[in-house]
Write a protein that holds these residues in place. Structure first.
Motif, PDB file in Angstrom:
ATOM      1  N   PRO A  61       0.839  -1.205   0.000  1.00 39.89           N
ATOM      2  CA  PRO A  61       0.000   0.000   0.000  1.00 39.89           C
ATOM      3  C   PRO A  61       0.869   1.249   0.000  1.00 39.89           C
ATOM      4  CG  PRO A  61      -0.692  -1.561   1.703  1.00 39.89           C
ATOM      5  CD  PRO A  61       0.629  -2.041   1.189  1.00 39.89           C
ATOM      6  N   TRP A  63       0.872   5.772   0.298  1.00 35.43           N
ATOM      7  CA  TRP A  63       0.161   7.018   0.564  1.00 35.43           C
ATOM      8  C   TRP A  63      -0.177   7.667  -0.779  1.00 35.43           C
ATOM      9  CZ3 TRP A  63      -1.775   8.068   5.145  1.00 35.43           C
ATOM     10  CH2 TRP A  63      -1.185   7.528   6.286  1.00 35.43           C
ATOM     11  N   GLU A  72       0.197   0.358   6.306  1.00 41.76           N
ATOM     12  CA  GLU A  72      -1.252   0.470   6.221  1.00 41.76           C
ATOM     13  C   GLU A  72      -1.629   1.940   6.320  1.00 41.76           C
ATOM     14  OE1 GLU A  72      -4.735  -0.685   5.186  1.00 41.76           O
ATOM     15  OE2 GLU A  72      -3.199  -2.191   5.584  1.00 41.76           O
ATOM     16  N   PRO A  73      -1.850   2.622   5.187  1.00 41.35           N
ATOM     17  CA  PRO A  73      -2.194   4.042   5.231  1.00 41.35           C
ATOM     18  C   PRO A  73      -3.448   4.296   6.070  1.00 41.35           C
ATOM     19  CG  PRO A  73      -1.680   3.361   3.000  1.00 41.35           C
ATOM     20  CD  PRO A  73      -1.765   2.109   3.822  1.00 41.35           C
ATOM     21  N   VAL A  74      -3.428   5.381   6.815  1.00 41.68           N
ATOM     22  CA  VAL A  74      -4.557   5.751   7.655  1.00 41.68           C
ATOM     23  C   VAL A  74      -5.661   6.330   6.780  1.00 41.68           C
ATOM     24  CG1 VAL A  74      -5.300   7.216   9.569  1.00 41.68           C
ATOM     25  CG2 VAL A  74      -3.011   6.192   9.588  1.00 41.68           C
ATOM     26  N   GLU A  75      -6.893   5.927   7.068  1.00 43.96           N
ATOM     27  CA  GLU A  75      -8.041   6.476   6.338  1.00 43.96           C
ATOM     28  C   GLU A  75      -8.420   7.808   6.982  1.00 43.96           C
ATOM     29  OE1 GLU A  75     -11.105   6.665   3.478  1.00 43.96           O
ATOM     30  OE2 GLU A  75      -9.366   5.336   3.644  1.00 43.96           O
ATOM     31  N   ARG A  76      -8.118   8.901   6.283  1.00 43.45           N
ATOM     32  CA  ARG A  76      -8.481  10.232   6.760  1.00 43.45           C
ATOM     33  C   ARG A  76      -8.481  11.176   5.576  1.00 43.45           C
ATOM     34  NH1 ARG A  76      -3.324  10.079  10.170  1.00 43.45           N
ATOM     35  NH2 ARG A  76      -1.629  10.498   8.710  1.00 43.45           N
ATOM     36  N   PRO A  77      -9.179  12.305   5.687  1.00 39.92           N
ATOM     37  CA  PRO A  77      -9.234  13.231   4.557  1.00 39.92           C
ATOM     38  C   PRO A  77      -7.934  14.006   4.400  1.00 39.92           C
ATOM     39  CG  PRO A  77     -10.407  14.143   6.430  1.00 39.92           C
ATOM     40  CD  PRO A  77     -10.026  12.743   6.810  1.00 39.92           C
ATOM     41  N   HIS A 118      -1.582  14.821   4.562  1.00 39.15           N
ATOM     42  CA  HIS A 118      -2.321  13.565   4.588  1.00 39.15           C
ATOM     43  C   HIS A 118      -1.503  12.460   5.243  1.00 39.15           C
ATOM     44  CE1 HIS A 118      -4.156   9.852   2.697  1.00 39.15           C
ATOM     45  NE2 HIS A 118      -5.122  10.375   3.427  1.00 39.15           N
ATOM     46  N   SER A 119      -0.332  12.152   4.715  1.00 41.64           N
ATOM     47  CA  SER A 119       0.468  11.069   5.286  1.00 41.64           C
ATOM     48  C   SER A 119       1.044  11.445   6.649  1.00 41.64           C
ATOM     49  CB  SER A 119       1.596  10.665   4.337  1.00 41.64           C
ATOM     50  OG  SER A 119       2.553  11.707   4.200  1.00 41.64           O
ATOM     51  N   ALA A 205     -13.263  10.668   3.808  1.00 42.82           N
ATOM     52  CA  ALA A 205     -12.497   9.653   3.074  1.00 42.82           C
ATOM     53  C   ALA A 205     -11.130  10.189   2.656  1.00 42.82           C
ATOM     54  CB  ALA A 205     -13.269   9.200   1.844  1.00 42.82           C
ATOM     55  N   SER A 206     -10.202   9.267   2.441  1.00 44.23           N
ATOM     56  CA  SER A 206      -8.897   9.644   1.920  1.00 44.23           C
ATOM     57  C   SER A 206      -9.040  10.210   0.513  1.00 44.23           C
ATOM     58  CB  SER A 206      -7.954   8.434   1.899  1.00 44.23           C
ATOM     59  OG  SER A 206      -7.601   8.050   3.209  1.00 44.23           O
TER      60      SER A 206
END
Length: 360
Positions: A61, A63, A72-77, A118-119, A205-206
């Protein structure tokens, strides 16, 4: 007197004798009797190897805004924050942790940043300032949250109309505060985690992909097909002249402001894996700021010349953006999509006519 010959067997007797011989022969062939027998022959099974497709390569996965591999990228906007850039506010806080930074010309030739996180989510970011008419075209493709302090009502409404969630200091939203040691309006800072905590269900959502990335730095388009370069000098205006020097030791481009190394408040040198310059039209927006200065607007829907700097090389390209909410695309001279190296990207919106880009 001669001995008489024995009587000749009858036909029936001869037939019976032949039959008995055949029976004996068949019995011998079938293993009867005392003679040795041949062991049975066992043939090995016929194995036909199954034909399967080659296993698919394991792709970790990544970013989405940097192309950097992650467990495991975090799910966030995505969070965009407006940060100012006059000389008196440097060094700024949090810029060294942004995935993407856009630099735009505002009134008086001063530049302002749209920093996208984001990341990484810094603990603090600032100084935070007001929005401008070109911000919807920059941020709308992220479908996320934008935090700012101030802005004309029409500019703020345009952000909401573009599908973004606004978090505003003027509206009293959480996460903003003023710091000591700086004078207003240059003292508004914020907590990015608090901004993200206010994201509603429609903006949680991302973000989708904004640029195409190569899997490895050496496979980036400019690194493969570009010309060697040690520096990219940019004239944004007579006031703002940033430059980027390639550091082979760091494997990154290092930013300077008018010849002075640019740093973050943390002490980290501002750097980028990719520097993308876009030649854009800068026009009057028809509005003025509180001081009466005309507010310019960068036209970012359309197309124009671009230069992509990656891995100590530069590549001429064409940028295209079909609509306000469409992502920007970069195409090389051969018609293929430009792939950036995994890492942070800075985008310089260089005005046609008054701006310049020089490669050294």
């Amino acid at each position: 007197m001669p001995t008489p010959a024995p009587p000749r067997p009858s036909r029936r007797t001869r037939t019976h004798a032949v039959a008995l011989g055949l029976v004996a022969l068949l019995g011998a062939c079938s293993g009867g009797g005392d003679g040795p027998t041949e062991p049975p022959v066992t043939l090995p099974p016929v194995i036909t190897p199954a034909k399967h497709a080659a296993p698919a390569p394991v792709v970790p996965p990544r970013w989405v805004l940097t192309g950097v591999a992650s467990g495991e990228p975090v799910e966030r906007p995505a969070l965009a924050v407006k940060i100012e850039n006059p000389k008196e506010v440097r060094p700024q806080t949090g810029l060294d942790q942004a995935d993407v930074v856009w630099e735009q010309v505002v009134e008086g030739g001063v530049t302002r940043f749209v920093a996208v996180f984001h990341s990484q989510v810094p603990t603090e970011v600032g100084p935070i300032r007001s929005v401008r008419p070109m911000d919807p075209a920059i941020v709308a493709p992220l479908h996320g949250v934008i935090a700012f302090s101030g802005g004309q009502p029409g500019f703020v409404e345009a952000l909401s109309a573009a599908g973004l969630q606004t978090v505003s200091h003027d509206a009293g939203n959480d996460g903003f505060y003023r710091t000591k040691g700086r004078t207003a309006p240059h003292n508004v800072f914020g907590d990015p985690a608090a901004f993200l905590a206010q994201a509603d269900a429609g903006h949680a959502a991302s973000p989708p992909e904004q640029f195409h990335f190569a899997r490895r730095p050496e496979l980036a388009t400019a690194a493969v097909a570009g010309a060697p370069a040690a520096q990219v000098a940019v004239t944004m205006s007579t006031y703002s002249r940033p430059s980027w020097e390639w550091s082979a030791a760091d494997g990154t481009w290092l930013r300077s402001e008018s010849g002075t190394p640019a740093t973050s408040a943390s002490g980290s040198r501002l750097a980028a894996t990719n520097v993308v310059t876009l030649r854009v039209d800068l026009v009057a927006s028809g509005t003025v700021d509180p001081a009466g200065s005309p507010v310019p607007e960068t036209k970012l829907v359309g197309s124009g010349e671009a230069l992509v700097a990656t891995g100590g090389k530069t590549l001429a390209a064409t940028w295209t953006k079909a609509s306000t909410d469409a992502p920007l695309t970069l195409v090389a001279a051969d018609g293929t999509d430009v792939r950036l190296a995994p890492g942070a990207t800075w985008v310089e919106l260089v005005p046609n006519g008054t701006g310049a880009v020089t490669v050294g």
